[in-house]
Scaffold this active site. Structure first.
Site, short mmCIF file in Angstrom:
data_model
loop_
_atom_site.label_atom_id
_atom_site.label_comp_id
_atom_site.label_asym_id
_atom_site.label_seq_id
_atom_site.Cartn_x
_atom_site.Cartn_y
_atom_site.Cartn_z
N GLU A 96 48.25 43.45 73.51
CA GLU A 96 47.74 44.62 72.81
C GLU A 96 48.84 45.22 71.93
O GLU A 96 50.03 45.04 72.18
CB GLU A 96 47.23 45.66 73.80
CG GLU A 96 46.03 45.21 74.62
CD GLU A 96 44.78 45.06 73.77
OE1 GLU A 96 44.68 45.72 72.72
OE2 GLU A 96 43.89 44.28 74.16
N SER A 111 32.89 46.78 67.80
CA SER A 111 32.40 47.66 68.87
C SER A 111 33.30 48.88 69.02
O SER A 111 32.83 49.98 69.26
CB SER A 111 32.32 46.88 70.19
OG SER A 111 31.34 45.87 70.11
#
Length: 405
Positions: free
Chosen positions: A182, A240
């Protein structure tokens, strides 16, 4: 200095006295003188030769003594060498440093054990053979926490990190690997990160073990015969995680005013499954490869999947030069190349009407194909390879400063 026995010295003295007496009585002939000289030299040579040939013989009053190093720590040093391949130094009585012998090669050939302490996002990936997958041999991957004392490396996935760490003592040869894919914008800066890990593995090329989300690799002869998939959509976007503060969100609002965008994903209440994903993306001329945050080297599957599926990515992310360190400059379109979202939209509409110009975005497919990373497995195997090649001591003292700095 070699000291001869007193008896040997007395023997030589008596020989010399006789020679002296004989010299006083009757002058020796030349042949006699030569015989005496040869005899004396022969006796001396025999004595000296015997001294060096067998220095510990009792013939000598003061035998020579060999110098031996202090070996009080040799067993400990050799144990460390076998376990870690560290250099172990010990000193003898005269303080001269000595280095222990190299470890047994058979010990170096043992399998490297890599323990995945935390499955990423709670989902275990298949522990396939590193040899067949990446040509990395001598690896044993495991989720079995009972092997904590034998493991050469222990992987900790950042997003799943908690206080659930192995209990001390930690083996001296063992390395802890901080593993994260990440961006800094989406990772918590936990207080216990510093002074805990030895090695880093992430998408960042400055990691000890860099593993990008994908890469371009040589195409086979069959893959070089690439045909652009049939297109029935101009621009597509699947998303999303739609946050108002994201740069991509602001850009999309303005961009969509000037061009039609086919939208999918949770935010647009139009979810697609993994089977439909490939068909949707390959049917679009352009795909919005918009990253959720902007950081060096941070481009994800949003970039490499469209490349693999025969679609031109339109990117929001780090500067163009950073992308060009990974993929050809004519394989993608960067939003920073245009003064405004409207001018980008106009350019895409123009390309839609010029088939030959559009085809130029796929020239790289004559040589390369886009390959995605096998999340988890590739990290584990490359970590194993790193541990095999780097057995020296290493520590990450300021992880927070390096990754978030």
């Amino acid at each position: 200095m070699v000291t001869l026995h007193r008896d040997a010295l007395d023997f030589l003295h008596r020989v010399m006295n006789k020679i002296t007496v004989m010299d006083k009585l009757t002058p020796p002939s030349k042949s006699t003188q030569k015989l005496i000289l040869v005899t004396f030299m022969l006796i001396s040579f025999v004595c000296i030769f015997y001294v060096y040939y067998n220095p510990n013989t009792t013939f000598f009053k003061y035998p020579t003594v060999g110098i031996h190093a202090n070996s009080s720590c040799s067993e400990t040093c050799l144990h460390v060498l076998k376990m870690q391949n560290y250099e172990c130094i010990m000193k003898n009585a005269s303080d001269n440093p000595l280095t222990t012998p190299a470890p047994n090669p058979a010990k170096e050939d043992q399998d490297i054990i890599v323990l995945i302490w935390m499955a990423p996002f709670g989902v275990r990936f298949d522990l396939k053979d590193c040899g067949s997958e990446y040509n990395i041999h001598g690896c044993q991957l495991t989720y079995d926490r009972s092997m904590i004392q034998q493991a050469h490396g222990v992987m900790f996935h950042h997003r799943d990190m908690s206080a659930d760490f192995p209990q001390p003592p930690r083996p001296a040869f063992q390395k802890w690997i901080w593993w994260n894919m990440e961006s800094p914008s989406h990772c918590n800066q936990n207080d216990f990160l510093n002074d805990r890990f030895n090695v880093t593995s992430s998408y960042n090329r400055n990691s000890d073990i860099p593993v990008p989300y994908g890469r371009l690799v040589d195409a086979t002869d069959e893959q070089k015969n690439f045909t652009i998939p049939k297109k029935d959509k101009l621009v597509c976007w699947i998303v999303s995680n739609f946050q108002e503060h994201h740069k991509r969100t602001h850009f999309y609002y303005e961009f969509a005013k000037h061009i039609n965008v086919e939208t999918y994903g949770g935010h647009f209440n139009n979810r697609i499954n993994s089977e439909d994903y490939g068909n949707v993306v390959s049917s679009c001329k352009f795909y919005l490869s918009f990253e959720n945050s902007i950081h060096r080297d941070y481009f994800t599957e949003k970039l490499f999947n469209p490349l693999a599926l025969g679609t031109v990515p339109v990117v929001i992310g780090p500067p163009r030069y950073n992308y060009e360190e990974f993929i050809p400059r004519d394989a993608f379109i960067h939003v920073d190349d245009f003064p405004s979202p409207k001018e980008l939209a106009d350019h895409l509409i123009s390309l839609d009407q010029n088939e030959e110009q559009y085809k130029q975005f796929f020239n790289w497919r004559k040589l390369y194909v886009s390959k995605s990373t096998s999340f988890g497995l590739e990290h584990s195997c490359k970590i194993c390879d790193y541990l095999k090649r780097n057995k020296h001591y290493i520590a990450v003292t300021d992880l927070k400063g390096w990754f978030w700095g």
